[in-house]
Design a protein around this motif. Structure first.
Motif, PDB file in Angstrom:
ATOM      1  N   VAL A 260       1.975  -0.092 -12.606  1.00  0.00           N
ATOM      2  CA  VAL A 260       1.514   1.364 -12.803  1.00  0.00           C
ATOM      3  C   VAL A 260       1.983   2.100 -14.103  1.00  0.00           C
ATOM      4  O   VAL A 260       1.306   2.543 -14.760  1.00  0.00           O
ATOM      5  CB  VAL A 260       1.797   2.234 -11.405  1.00  0.00           C
ATOM      6  CG1 VAL A 260       1.830   3.679 -11.623  1.00  0.00           C
ATOM      7  CG2 VAL A 260       1.304   1.655 -10.337  1.00  0.00           C
ATOM      8  N   TYR A 261       3.274   1.630 -14.394  1.00  0.00           N
ATOM      9  CA  TYR A 261       3.739   2.389 -15.366  1.00  0.00           C
ATOM     10  C   TYR A 261       3.390   2.191 -16.713  1.00  0.00           C
ATOM     11  O   TYR A 261       2.955   2.767 -17.802  1.00  0.00           O
ATOM     12  CB  TYR A 261       5.316   2.539 -15.559  1.00  0.00           C
ATOM     13  CG  TYR A 261       5.985   3.158 -14.440  1.00  0.00           C
ATOM     14  CD1 TYR A 261       5.358   3.992 -13.539  1.00  0.00           C
ATOM     15  CD2 TYR A 261       7.326   2.660 -13.659  1.00  0.00           C
ATOM     16  CE1 TYR A 261       5.785   4.818 -12.557  1.00  0.00           C
ATOM     17  CE2 TYR A 261       7.791   3.327 -12.635  1.00  0.00           C
ATOM     18  CZ  TYR A 261       6.975   4.277 -11.877  1.00  0.00           C
ATOM     19  OH  TYR A 261       7.715   4.992 -11.006  1.00  0.00           O
TER      20      TYR A 261
ATOM     21  N   LEU B 222       0.753  -1.152   0.197  1.00  0.00           N
ATOM     22  CA  LEU B 222      -0.223  -0.172   0.152  1.00  0.00           C
ATOM     23  C   LEU B 222       0.765   1.248   0.021  1.00  0.00           C
ATOM     24  O   LEU B 222       0.782   2.228  -0.712  1.00  0.00           O
ATOM     25  CB  LEU B 222      -0.688   0.148   1.184  1.00  0.00           C
ATOM     26  CG  LEU B 222      -2.031  -1.140   1.286  1.00  0.00           C
ATOM     27  CD1 LEU B 222      -2.641  -1.016   2.522  1.00  0.00           C
ATOM     28  CD2 LEU B 222      -2.885  -0.903  -0.026  1.00  0.00           C
ATOM     29  N   VAL B 223       1.824   1.267   0.760  1.00  0.00           N
ATOM     30  CA  VAL B 223       2.713   2.459   0.937  1.00  0.00           C
ATOM     31  C   VAL B 223       3.479   2.678  -0.464  1.00  0.00           C
ATOM     32  O   VAL B 223       3.559   3.795  -0.924  1.00  0.00           O
ATOM     33  CB  VAL B 223       3.698   2.190   2.192  1.00  0.00           C
ATOM     34  CG1 VAL B 223       4.808   3.314   2.097  1.00  0.00           C
ATOM     35  CG2 VAL B 223       2.982   2.188   3.340  1.00  0.00           C
ATOM     36  N   ASP B 224       4.052   1.529  -1.042  1.00  0.00           N
ATOM     37  CA  ASP B 224       4.734   1.403  -2.064  1.00  0.00           C
ATOM     38  C   ASP B 224       4.025   1.866  -3.245  1.00  0.00           C
ATOM     39  O   ASP B 224       4.428   2.816  -4.035  1.00  0.00           O
ATOM     40  CB  ASP B 224       5.493   0.361  -2.459  1.00  0.00           C
ATOM     41  CG  ASP B 224       6.354   0.174  -3.650  1.00  0.00           C
ATOM     42  OD1 ASP B 224       7.308   0.761  -3.247  1.00  0.00           O
ATOM     43  OD2 ASP B 224       6.252  -0.250  -4.642  1.00  0.00           O
ATOM     44  N   LEU B 225       2.660   1.549  -3.221  1.00  0.00           N
ATOM     45  CA  LEU B 225       1.878   2.025  -4.500  1.00  0.00           C
ATOM     46  C   LEU B 225       1.657   3.426  -4.322  1.00  0.00           C
ATOM     47  O   LEU B 225       1.417   4.043  -5.566  1.00  0.00           O
ATOM     48  CB  LEU B 225       0.483   1.080  -4.444  1.00  0.00           C
ATOM     49  CG  LEU B 225       0.384  -0.346  -5.108  1.00  0.00           C
ATOM     50  CD1 LEU B 225      -1.078  -1.063  -4.960  1.00  0.00           C
ATOM     51  CD2 LEU B 225       0.768   0.015  -6.646  1.00  0.00           C
TER      52      LEU B 225
ATOM     53  N   MET C 243      11.470  -6.926  -4.981  1.00  0.00           N
ATOM     54  CA  MET C 243      10.787  -7.341  -6.331  1.00  0.00           C
ATOM     55  C   MET C 243       9.330  -6.971  -6.287  1.00  0.00           C
ATOM     56  O   MET C 243       8.736  -6.643  -7.189  1.00  0.00           O
ATOM     57  CB  MET C 243      10.955  -8.868  -6.136  1.00  0.00           C
ATOM     58  CG  MET C 243      12.349  -9.153  -6.753  1.00  0.00           C
ATOM     59  SD  MET C 243      12.586 -10.987  -6.820  1.00  0.00           S
ATOM     60  CE  MET C 243      12.529 -11.653  -5.172  1.00  0.00           C
ATOM     61  N   LEU C 244       8.559  -6.798  -5.076  1.00  0.00           N
ATOM     62  CA  LEU C 244       7.400  -6.295  -5.013  1.00  0.00           C
ATOM     63  C   LEU C 244       7.310  -4.698  -5.561  1.00  0.00           C
ATOM     64  O   LEU C 244       6.355  -4.409  -6.276  1.00  0.00           O
ATOM     65  CB  LEU C 244       6.816  -6.413  -3.550  1.00  0.00           C
ATOM     66  CG  LEU C 244       5.573  -5.980  -3.200  1.00  0.00           C
ATOM     67  CD1 LEU C 244       4.730  -6.853  -3.970  1.00  0.00           C
ATOM     68  CD2 LEU C 244       5.193  -6.264  -1.825  1.00  0.00           C
ATOM     69  N   HIS C 245       8.381  -3.784  -5.210  1.00  0.00           N
ATOM     70  CA  HIS C 245       8.362  -2.662  -5.607  1.00  0.00           C
ATOM     71  C   HIS C 245       8.620  -2.636  -7.388  1.00  0.00           C
ATOM     72  O   HIS C 245       7.963  -1.999  -7.852  1.00  0.00           O
ATOM     73  CB  HIS C 245       9.529  -1.892  -4.994  1.00  0.00           C
ATOM     74  CG  HIS C 245       9.808  -0.609  -5.735  1.00  0.00           C
ATOM     75  ND1 HIS C 245       8.996   0.479  -5.414  1.00  0.00           N
ATOM     76  CD2 HIS C 245      10.908  -0.162  -6.183  1.00  0.00           C
ATOM     77  CE1 HIS C 245       9.364   1.393  -6.078  1.00  0.00           C
ATOM     78  NE2 HIS C 245      10.635   1.086  -6.694  1.00  0.00           N
ATOM     79  N   MET C 246       9.430  -3.376  -7.671  1.00  0.00           N
ATOM     80  CA  MET C 246       9.375  -3.590  -9.167  1.00  0.00           C
ATOM     81  C   MET C 246       8.046  -3.918  -9.869  1.00  0.00           C
ATOM     82  O   MET C 246       7.859  -3.263 -10.746  1.00  0.00           O
ATOM     83  CB  MET C 246      10.491  -4.470  -9.475  1.00  0.00           C
ATOM     84  CG  MET C 246      11.956  -4.130  -9.093  1.00  0.00           C
ATOM     85  SD  MET C 246      13.041  -5.599  -8.901  1.00  0.00           S
ATOM     86  CE  MET C 246      13.172  -6.247 -10.636  1.00  0.00           C
ATOM     87  N   ALA C 247       7.347  -4.799  -9.252  1.00  0.00           N
ATOM     88  CA  ALA C 247       6.151  -5.225  -9.722  1.00  0.00           C
ATOM     89  C   ALA C 247       5.143  -4.189  -9.751  1.00  0.00           C
ATOM     90  O   ALA C 247       4.305  -3.982 -10.817  1.00  0.00           O
ATOM     91  CB  ALA C 247       5.534  -6.706  -8.994  1.00  0.00           C
ATOM     92  N   CYS C 248       5.044  -3.330  -8.830  1.00  0.00           N
ATOM     93  CA  CYS C 248       4.239  -2.290  -8.505  1.00  0.00           C
ATOM     94  C   CYS C 248       4.701  -1.251  -9.836  1.00  0.00           C
ATOM     95  O   CYS C 248       3.540  -0.828 -10.156  1.00  0.00           O
ATOM     96  CB  CYS C 248       4.273  -1.763  -7.486  1.00  0.00           C
ATOM     97  SG  CYS C 248       3.456  -2.543  -5.968  1.00  0.00           S
TER      98      CYS C 248
ATOM     99  N   PRO D  36       3.306  11.180  -9.711  1.00  0.00           N
ATOM    100  CA  PRO D  36       3.941  11.323 -10.852  1.00  0.00           C
ATOM    101  C   PRO D  36       5.337  11.945 -10.593  1.00  0.00           C
ATOM    102  O   PRO D  36       5.627  12.819  -9.702  1.00  0.00           O
ATOM    103  CB  PRO D  36       2.913  12.681 -11.462  1.00  0.00           C
ATOM    104  CG  PRO D  36       1.696  12.264 -11.017  1.00  0.00           C
ATOM    105  CD  PRO D  36       1.852  11.564  -9.390  1.00  0.00           C
ATOM    106  N   GLY D  37       6.329  11.361 -11.556  1.00  0.00           N
ATOM    107  CA  GLY D  37       7.706  12.022 -11.285  1.00  0.00           C
ATOM    108  C   GLY D  37       8.194  11.741 -12.651  1.00  0.00           C
ATOM    109  O   GLY D  37       7.863  11.706 -13.697  1.00  0.00           O
ATOM    110  N   ALA D  38       9.707  11.842 -12.881  1.00  0.00           N
ATOM    111  CA  ALA D  38      10.564  11.514 -13.757  1.00  0.00           C
ATOM    112  C   ALA D  38      10.073  10.122 -14.396  1.00  0.00           C
ATOM    113  O   ALA D  38      10.204  10.228 -15.746  1.00  0.00           O
ATOM    114  CB  ALA D  38      12.088  11.354 -13.412  1.00  0.00           C
ATOM    115  N   ASP D  39       9.743   9.201 -13.893  1.00  0.00           N
ATOM    116  CA  ASP D  39       9.488   7.909 -14.177  1.00  0.00           C
ATOM    117  C   ASP D  39       8.109   8.050 -15.192  1.00  0.00           C
ATOM    118  O   ASP D  39       8.006   7.672 -16.206  1.00  0.00           O
ATOM    119  CB  ASP D  39       9.185   6.706 -13.224  1.00  0.00           C
ATOM    120  CG  ASP D  39      10.429   6.297 -12.530  1.00  0.00           C
ATOM    121  OD1 ASP D  39      11.737   6.670 -13.028  1.00  0.00           O
ATOM    122  OD2 ASP D  39      10.611   5.495 -11.536  1.00  0.00           O
TER     123      ASP D  39
END
Length: 208
Positions: free
Chosen positions: A165-166, A11-14, A156-161, A20-23
């Motif tokens: 999203v992207y 939840l925090v990571d999402l 890896m969970l962050h990478m999946a998020c 929005p940012g550079a990504d």
């Protein structure tokens, strides 16, 4: 590490990824210019894979503890964002109707991938996320899994998020704006200005 901890981190990571940012700016620009959204997202995720490896190996702490190295990474990443943003502002053209996505992907997919990996890989904000946010969700007392394993799992969970999203952002941007050239150019310019602004801010932050 239990399911509750993973859900809390998710939840925090999402929430962070959805800001929005550079990504965001990069993947929107890639999509609107007819380039492969998958390649752009793959590059961004690969950059965060590097952060995950560094954090898992304990090297991220060493980087954070070296002001000179962290400053060098910040300057390199910020300068790259400024260069990309200026390029987008100079050439905000959107592909004409009928342009083949497959042809565009074959022509520039690898370059798009490398640019994405560079943006996220040199982004010190991503490194600090792994240093300041991720450690709060590690179980250090009576842990069933070693700390490196937990770190890798959260990384890896962050990478999946990021991937989810992207990809959504890039595909929606292309689908909604493909038939609106003026709106697409405006969004592209905004994305370029965002990359330019973020890079300039980071440079000024280090300068002063």
């Amino acid at each position: 590490m239990d399911s509750g901890t993973l859900l809390s981190f998710l939840l925090v990571d999402l929430l962070l990824v959805c800001v929005p940012g550079a990504d965001w700016a990069y993947v929107i620009t890639a999509g609107l210019r007819g380039r492969s959204v998958a390649a752009a997202v793959g590059g961004l995720v690969s950059g965060y894979a590097l952060h995950t490896v560094l954090a898992t190996a304990g090297l991220a702490v060493l980087v954070a503890g070296s002001p000179a190295l962290l400053t060098a990474l910040t300057i390199a990443g910020a300068a790259y964002l400024v260069w990309l943003g200026w390029g987008v502002l100079r050439r905000p053209a959107i592909p004409e109707a009928g342009t083949s996505d497959l042809a565009a992907a074959a022509e520039s997919g690898w370059r798009v991938f490398l640019r994405g990996a560079t943006i996220s890989g040199l982004n010190p904000k991503g490194l600090l996320l792994y240093l300041s946010v991720l450690p709060q969700f590690l179980v250090t007392r009576d842990a069933r899994l070693p700390i490196p394993t937990q770190t890798a799992a959260l990384g890896m969970l962050h990478m999946a998020c990021c991937a989810a999203v992207y990809l959504t952002v890039g595909v929606l941007a292309r689908a909604l704006l493909a038939t609106r050239p003026s709106a697409a150019r405006a969004v592209t310019r905004t994305s370029g200005a965002a990359m330019l602004g973020i890079g300039t801010f980071l440079l000024l932050q280090r300068a002063f």
